[in-house]
Every structure is written in structure tokens, then in C-alpha cells.
Design a protein around this motif. Structure first.
Motif, short mmCIF file in Angstrom:
data_model
loop_
_atom_site.label_atom_id
_atom_site.label_comp_id
_atom_site.label_asym_id
_atom_site.label_seq_id
_atom_site.Cartn_x
_atom_site.Cartn_y
_atom_site.Cartn_z
N LEU A 158 -2.92 -6.65 -5.34
CA LEU A 158 -2.36 -6.84 -6.85
C LEU A 158 -1.05 -6.16 -6.96
CD1 LEU A 158 -5.19 -5.50 -9.18
CD2 LEU A 158 -4.79 -7.68 -8.18
N GLU A 159 -0.80 -5.11 -5.89
CA GLU A 159 0.68 -4.70 -6.14
C GLU A 159 1.89 -5.43 -5.42
OE1 GLU A 159 0.95 -0.24 -5.61
OE2 GLU A 159 3.47 -0.36 -5.97
N TYR A 160 1.15 -6.25 -4.48
CA TYR A 160 2.18 -7.28 -3.81
C TYR A 160 2.15 -8.56 -4.95
CZ TYR A 160 1.06 -4.84 0.79
OH TYR A 160 0.80 -4.02 1.69
N ALA A 161 1.13 -8.92 -5.60
CA ALA A 161 1.09 -10.15 -6.18
C ALA A 161 1.50 -10.21 -7.44
CB ALA A 161 -0.20 -10.68 -6.12
N LEU A 162 1.29 -9.30 -8.38
CA LEU A 162 1.60 -9.20 -9.71
C LEU A 162 3.04 -9.33 -10.10
CD1 LEU A 162 -1.64 -7.51 -11.06
CD2 LEU A 162 -0.82 -9.73 -12.04
N PRO A 163 3.97 -8.41 -9.48
CA PRO A 163 5.25 -8.51 -9.67
C PRO A 163 5.99 -9.92 -9.50
CG PRO A 163 4.84 -6.41 -8.42
CD PRO A 163 3.48 -7.45 -8.69
N LEU A 164 5.59 -10.46 -8.68
CA LEU A 164 5.97 -11.93 -8.15
C LEU A 164 5.50 -12.87 -9.16
CD1 LEU A 164 5.44 -11.73 -4.38
CD2 LEU A 164 7.65 -11.73 -5.36
N LEU A 165 4.71 -12.78 -9.88
CA LEU A 165 4.04 -13.75 -11.08
C LEU A 165 4.90 -13.66 -12.22
CD1 LEU A 165 0.30 -13.36 -10.71
CD2 LEU A 165 1.86 -15.13 -9.83
N LYS A 166 5.20 -15.00 -12.85
CA LYS A 166 5.83 -15.07 -14.16
C LYS A 166 4.60 -14.70 -15.13
CE LYS A 166 7.69 -19.75 -13.18
NZ LYS A 166 7.61 -21.23 -13.28
N ILE A 167 5.00 -14.53 -16.22
CA ILE A 167 3.91 -14.22 -17.28
C ILE A 167 2.97 -15.33 -17.47
CG2 ILE A 167 3.51 -13.63 -19.97
CD1 ILE A 167 4.79 -11.57 -18.46
N GLY A 168 1.59 -15.50 -17.35
CA GLY A 168 0.79 -16.49 -17.44
C GLY A 168 0.21 -17.00 -15.92
N GLY A 169 1.11 -16.41 -14.79
CA GLY A 169 0.84 -16.85 -13.54
C GLY A 169 -0.55 -16.22 -13.18
N ILE A 170 -1.01 -16.82 -11.94
CA ILE A 170 -2.20 -16.60 -11.60
C ILE A 170 -2.29 -16.01 -10.30
CG2 ILE A 170 -4.50 -17.41 -10.70
CD1 ILE A 170 -3.80 -19.93 -12.76
N ALA A 171 -3.13 -14.75 -10.16
CA ALA A 171 -3.19 -14.19 -8.64
C ALA A 171 -4.62 -14.38 -8.35
CB ALA A 171 -2.94 -12.70 -8.76
N LEU A 172 -4.76 -15.22 -6.96
CA LEU A 172 -5.95 -15.49 -6.48
C LEU A 172 -6.18 -14.87 -5.04
CD1 LEU A 172 -8.31 -17.36 -5.61
CD2 LEU A 172 -6.95 -19.08 -5.41
N LEU A 173 -7.18 -13.76 -5.11
CA LEU A 173 -7.47 -13.10 -3.97
C LEU A 173 -8.85 -13.69 -3.28
CD1 LEU A 173 -5.62 -11.04 -5.48
CD2 LEU A 173 -7.41 -9.34 -5.08
N TYR A 174 -8.48 -14.15 -2.25
CA TYR A 174 -9.63 -14.63 -1.15
C TYR A 174 -10.49 -13.30 -0.73
CZ TYR A 174 -7.53 -19.23 -1.53
OH TYR A 174 -7.17 -20.60 -1.87
N ARG A 175 -11.56 -13.14 -1.01
CA ARG A 175 -12.39 -12.04 -0.39
C ARG A 175 -13.44 -12.60 0.22
NH1 ARG A 175 -8.49 -8.12 -0.29
NH2 ARG A 175 -10.17 -6.60 0.49
N GLY A 176 -14.29 -11.62 1.24
CA GLY A 176 -15.33 -11.85 1.73
C GLY A 176 -16.57 -11.40 0.92
N GLN A 177 -17.04 -10.06 1.08
CA GLN A 177 -17.89 -9.33 0.37
C GLN A 177 -17.02 -8.88 -0.76
OE1 GLN A 177 -20.82 -9.34 0.45
NE2 GLN A 177 -21.26 -10.43 2.67
#
Ligand code: SAM
Length: 240
Positions: A158-177
């Protein structure tokens, strides 16, 4: 067209024949480079189709209805490694402008050569750390979608992704469990970075029925300027 990957066992109807051919070239180049560069442990052709091609696209296919990826979206794949999920996305959705980011220079050189060989005209590969990119005005708050697969803990992602997003932008994390504790932590951390947890969608891969979770967040406020913190800090002292 003659194919070497077993498409009949996993049809992947989203891809036309030209895109399937690009996946085959990708597979061949990846395997050739894998001898000298540790890019993937998945080398079996059917496993490549399921765990790399299908899996990379599945996060987009499970998007909750309230989230919309704009056409010609600016996408960043953080910690892309051998190009996952970014390269299968670039092949399937050529109108996306995709930045493949990895901190390992050798992997990025491989990706730059791959981009050229596959003629992926709207894709670039950058060697840098997510912490540096997030503080770089050319990249901060410029992306519509950030994807991360097998990169780090949810808090660091989250700390890597959210600063790079525009307002309204989407972060998508691919997780196993995905545990209740991880979900609770995510709900707690996201607002500190300007984000909001939207949905976590569980699903199985189509052949081996491996468990996956696609975790979707949206940026709703600007990220405070102190984030991301210095290189290494998000991992060493994760937000809580
Ligand atoms: N996403 C790919 C996949 O699913 O196959 C690669 C996963 S690999 C296990 C993790 C990659 O993330 C590595 O190539 C590593 O160099 C990169 N990485 C880890 N932390 C990073 C950071 N802070 N910034 C950029 N890249 C990072």
C-alpha cells in the motif's frame, strides 16, 4: 497459425491469435533468459498459461462493479520481475500505457529487450525503487491503476502503490491466501495513505484450483507528502 502452448487446455478467449502468438514469443524469451537470470520457477507450458498468463489477467476480470479502469489507462506494475502481471496485461489490453517497475537492473534490461521484441509500443520498463518513484513528481499521483503481485507485505504494497495513484485510481494486490488479520490491517492502513479498501474477491485458478485473492483499493484523498518513506523503511517499519 501453429501454437506450442497448450491453448486447447486453457482457451483464454480474451486473446486473439496474434496476442496468443505474442504470449508464445514471451514464453520462449523468458525461458531462454531464465537460464542466466532468475525470472521465474514456472517453466512448464501449461503452468505458464495458468499461473502467469491467466493469473495476471484474473485481477482485471474480477474487478468490482463500482471500480472502472478508464480507456488508455496509465498502469504501473510495481515489482514486475519477469513481467507479471504487466506483460500479459500489455498484450491483452494494448490501449493501456503500462510502466513496468523493478528495482533489479538486470531484470529491467531483460524487460526492455522483451518490449522491443514484442513491439509493445505503449510499454516502458524502469529500474527504480517504488519508494523513489512515489516521491518523483513525474510519477507521483499519475497512475490510474497500480498492480502488485508477490512483491511484499500488504502494508508495504500500500505504501508503494497509493502515492503513485491519481485520486480515483485503483490499487490491485494479487494475493494467494488472505487472512482476517490482513484485511483488518489493510482497513486501518489505507486511510493513512489516502486510500480506501473496496473489496477482496476470492477465486481459484481454473486448472489446479489454487486459491487467489484480488484485493482492490481506491485512492480517495491525496497521500500525505511523507509517504512513501525512504527506501527500505516501508518494509523495515511497516505501517500499522
Ligand atoms: N511480480 C512478479 C511476479 O509475480 O512474478 C515478480 C515477483 S518477485 C517475487 C518480486 C519483485 O519485486 C522482484 O523482482 C524485486 O526486485 C521487486 N521489488 C521488491 N521490492 C521492490 C521495490 N521497493 N521497488 C521496486 N521493485 C521491488
Amino acid at each position: 497459425m501453429t501454437f506450442t502452448l497448450p491453448w486447447s487446455e486453457l482457451p483464454l478467449n480474451a486473446l486473439n491469435d496474434a496476442q496468443k502468438a505474442q504470449c508464445e514469443t514471451f514464453y520462449q524469451i523468458l525461458l531462454a533468459q531464465n537460464k542466466t537470470l532468475n525470472l521465474t520457477r514456472i517453466t512448464d507450458p501449461l503452468e505458464f498459461l495458468e499461473k502467469h498468463i491467466w493469473d495476471s489477467l484474473a485481477g482485471l476480470w474480477h474487478l468490482p462493479p463500482s471500480l472502472v479502469i478508464p480507456t488508455a489507462a496509465q498502469v504501473i506494475d510495481i515489482g514486475t520481475g519477469g513481467g507479471f502481471p504487466g506483460v500479459p496485461m500489455a498484450i491483452t489490453y494494448p490501449d493501456y500505457a503500462i510502466t513496468l517497475l523493478d528495482s533489479t537492473q538486470k531484470k529491467v534490461l531483460f524487460l526492455q529487450s522483451l518490449i522491443e521484441q514484442l513491439s509493445l509500443s505503449s510499454v516502458e520498463a524502469i529500474a527504480s525503487r517504488a519508494e523513489e518513484m512515489g516521491q518523483n513528481p513525474q510519477h507521483r499521483e499519475t497512475y490510474d491503476l497500480a498492480v502488485l503481485r508477490a512483491v511484499s507485505s500488504p502494508a508495504s504494497c500500500l505504501e508503494y502503490a497509493l502515492p503513485l495513484l491519481k485520486i480515483g485510481g485503483i490499487a490491485l494486490l494479487y494475493r494467494g491466501q488472505w487472512s482476517e488479520e490482513e484485511a483488518a490491517l489493510l482497513e486501518q492502513i489505507a486511510p493513512q495513505l489516502g486510500g480506501q479498501a473496496i473489496a477482496t474477491i476470492p477465486y481459484e485458478t481454473p486448472l489446479t484450483h489454487s486459491i487467489r485473492h484480488a484485493v482492490y483499493l481506491q485512492k480517495i484523498h491525496p497521500t500525505p507528502p511523507q509517504f512513501p518513506r525512504r527506501v527500505g523503511v516501508p518494509q523495515q517499519r511497516p505501517l500499522s
